[in-house]
Design an enzyme around this catalytic site. Structure first.
Site, mmCIF file in Angstrom:
data_model
loop_
_atom_site.group_PDB
_atom_site.id
_atom_site.type_symbol
_atom_site.label_atom_id
_atom_site.label_comp_id
_atom_site.label_asym_id
_atom_site.label_seq_id
_atom_site.Cartn_x
_atom_site.Cartn_y
_atom_site.Cartn_z
ATOM 1 N N LYS A 251 -12.674 -32.360 4.517
ATOM 2 C CA LYS A 251 -12.953 -31.926 6.079
ATOM 3 C C LYS A 251 -11.497 -32.759 7.286
ATOM 4 O O LYS A 251 -11.818 -33.794 6.846
ATOM 5 C CB LYS A 251 -14.389 -33.073 6.127
ATOM 6 N N ALA B 172 -21.157 -34.579 14.498
ATOM 7 C CA ALA B 172 -20.773 -35.389 15.514
ATOM 8 C C ALA B 172 -21.772 -35.328 17.269
ATOM 9 O O ALA B 172 -21.890 -34.676 17.171
ATOM 10 C CB ALA B 172 -19.390 -35.186 15.544
ATOM 11 N N ASN C 68 -23.882 -38.638 10.587
ATOM 12 C CA ASN C 68 -23.942 -39.853 9.507
ATOM 13 C C ASN C 68 -25.168 -40.987 10.102
ATOM 14 O O ASN C 68 -25.563 -41.560 10.031
ATOM 15 C CB ASN C 68 -23.087 -40.007 9.656
ATOM 16 N N SER C 69 -24.690 -41.039 11.507
ATOM 17 C CA SER C 69 -24.725 -42.474 12.168
ATOM 18 C C SER C 69 -26.570 -41.650 12.059
ATOM 19 O O SER C 69 -27.046 -43.276 12.120
ATOM 20 C CB SER C 69 -24.327 -43.029 13.557
#
EC number: 2.8.1.10
Lengths: 264, 91
Positions: free
Chosen positions: A105, A192, A214-215
């Site tokens: 990535k 994102a 992710n977050s």
């Protein structure tokens, strides 16, 4: 009974049943990361490459024990790189780390406050990496012209941001994401900005081939439950896209027939 | 004096087990390698000194990858810039 089927997500010659890709950052510990990732059903898992801590105990746990290369397709990222050169070095280190695995990535960032992609450096890095035999999944802005350039160069997946990394602001420009989806022959993944399940579902309803986050899981109060929510949201959004939504109408259209009403 | 002549002279004076020091930069920090005068230090030796043998790492010297298979044959020299990386959590 009709079988409801879908094609697998195909990236650089590999096929995946899950369309949710997850990161490994910001978890309390490797156990929590491993459990949440397992719950998410993700098959592709991204991680960062960093200097070893000198002086750490030789038996300190490693991320790759919790997220093993045997179980997952690992996707090393170039997070933290601000130049094409650093990103290329990081990818080469990652390839060595993973014994020749060449799926990466690529992300080259522009500044600390926004972590917005520097597309100029990203294009440069992509060119070098592709010439060096890497399969490049590329994090980029939601600019459809840049996305087209990256695809033409040979990137194997285009990954526009929904909003800033770690912001949880969802998909700020769905029209641009849609434009990128329409023009692309390679998979498009929103990478994102996903904050909650509806954001992930929205990405899939726009026709994206997958979502990378992710977050949203790691920073949820209950990461495991959010991991499951994301899995279901991606599946739900994908099915809604394939099913084809009903048209929008200005006025009401009753679902129950008018004929036969007792007050008719 | 040419380095090999200097080394020979030192070995004669100090014996084969005398130590010499090589300064490198390791992960961005100064780092001193100890070696006996009649052997040089390999990248594999450094990895072992650091307790990283058998761990999943990657090594780069002067911005060039050193494959695992070549660590033992790669000698470290004064001023080398060495990076040793591993996988950590990230998104």
């Amino acid at each position: 009974m009709t079988q409801l089927t879908d094609t697998p997500l195909a990236i650089a010659g590999r096929e995946f049943n899950s369309r949710l890709l997850v990161g490994t950052g910001k978890y309390k510990d490797f156990d929590e990361a491993g459990a949440a990732i397992a719950e998410s059903g993700a098959e592709i898992v991204t991680f960062a490459v960093r200097r070893t801590n000198l002086g750490q105990e030789a038996d300190a746990p490693s991320l790759l024990d919790a997220v093993s290369p045997e179980r997952y397709t690992l996707l090393p990222n170039t997070a933290g790189c601000y130049t094409a050169k650093d990103a290329v070095r990081t990818c080469r280190l990652a390839r060595e780390l993973l014994d020749g695995h060449n799926l990466v990535k690529l992300e080259v960032l522009g500044d600390d406050a926004t972590l917005y992609p520097n597309v100029i450096e990203t294009l440069k890095a992509a060119e070098t990496l592709l010439a060096d035999g890497f399969d490049v999944m590329v994090y980029t802005s939601d600019d459809p012209i840049v996305a087209r350039e990256l695809e033409a160069m040979g990137c194997c997946a285009i990954m526009p941001l929904g909003s800033l990394i770690g912001s949880g602001h969802g998909i700020q420009n769905p029209y641009n994401v849609r434009l990128i989806v329409e023009q692309s022959q390679v998979p498009v993944l929103v990478d994102a900005g996903i904050g909650t399940a509806s954001d992930a579902a929205m990405a899939m309803e726009l026709g994206c081939d997958g979502v990378l986050l992710n977050s949203a899981i790691a920073h949820a109060r209950e990461p495991l439950r959010m991991a499951r929510a994301m899995k279901r949201a991606v599946e739900g959004g994908r099915d809604a896209y394939l099913a084809g939504r009903m048209p929008w109408r200005q006025h009401a259209d009753p679902s129950s027939p008018f004929a036969g009403r007792i007050n008719g | 004096m040419a380095p090999h002549l200097l080394r020979d002279a030192c070995t004669r004076q100090l014996g084969p087990n005398a130590m010499s020091q090589i300064q490198i930069r390791l992960n961005g920090e100064p780092y001193t390698l100890e070696s006996t005068l009649d052997t040089s230090v390999s990248a594999a030796d450094l990895v072992e000194q650091l307790g990283l043998s058998g761990r999943r790492i990657a090594v780069e010297i002067n911005e060039t990858i050193v494959p695992k298979s070549q660590l033992a044959d790669t000698r470290l020299a004064e001023g080398d810039q060495v990076e040793i990386v591993h996988a950590i959590g990230g998104g």
